[in-house]
Design a protein around this motif. Sequence first.
Motif, short mmCIF file in Angstrom:
data_model
loop_
_atom_site.label_atom_id
_atom_site.label_comp_id
_atom_site.label_asym_id
_atom_site.label_seq_id
_atom_site.Cartn_x
_atom_site.Cartn_y
_atom_site.Cartn_z
N THR A 133 56.88 9.95 46.39
CA THR A 133 56.67 10.52 45.00
C THR A 133 55.48 10.33 44.44
O THR A 133 54.87 10.86 43.45
CB THR A 133 57.43 9.30 44.03
OG1 THR A 133 57.00 8.10 44.34
CG2 THR A 133 58.90 9.51 44.63
N SER A 134 54.29 9.52 45.06
CA SER A 134 52.88 9.74 44.76
C SER A 134 52.06 9.56 45.92
O SER A 134 52.44 9.21 46.87
CB SER A 134 52.78 8.61 43.80
OG SER A 134 52.78 7.47 44.52
N SER A 148 51.20 12.11 40.89
CA SER A 148 52.59 12.40 40.98
C SER A 148 52.68 13.88 42.02
O SER A 148 52.30 14.64 41.49
CB SER A 148 53.21 12.48 39.74
OG SER A 148 54.61 13.16 39.69
#
Length: 213
Positions: free
Chosen positions: A31-32, A68
């Motif tokens: 996710t990041s 992100s």
Amino acid sequence: MHPSVKASVPVIRRLPKYYRYLCALKDSGVTSISSRELAAQMGTTASQVRQDFNCIGDVNGRQGIGYSVDNLLTILEGLLFGDGQRLSTILIGCGRLGKAVSSFIANNNNGFTLIAAFDVEPALIGQSISGIPIRHIDDLESFCAQHNPHVAVLCVPRSGAQQISGRLVELGIKGFWNFSHYDLSVPYPDAVVENVHLGDSLMSLGYRLRNQD
């Protein structure tokens, strides 16, 4: 793209690579990602990644967390694919290379849609390529006048590339994906050209193999 910064051609050429890596990360549940981690995958530096992202929009990295992945993908999809409307594309030259390129366009979510194919070879006229009927090149003017395509893919011998490009620009074509083994230079300010030389990559590979330490 950031309103105060115009991305250079080298930055633009890196965007699809960022997109591919980020899609793979998302598919893996990531996710990041930090600029350092992304730079390691891209074969560049964290500073270069940050500079590139400063050029493309509202990319906010968080200290200790990174960027992100979803936000980066949203921005890149907007830049690379626009509003989702595909660019109508015609193919000039339906030999073996033309068949391979047409299949790639037809089977990949790349922002383009093949709407017509043209050739001069009588034996090919009326056949299909990637589900598209092959027309004679003499039908080019009437087809373009009716359908207003945006892009032309050139899979023709280099001797015909310059001649056909001028004809296509006059018919309203704005973009060229050129496989003709000729560095096409279209003398019109609104036309965009991508020259593709498959042999360049192969020669680069050969050089690297022959000159390893």
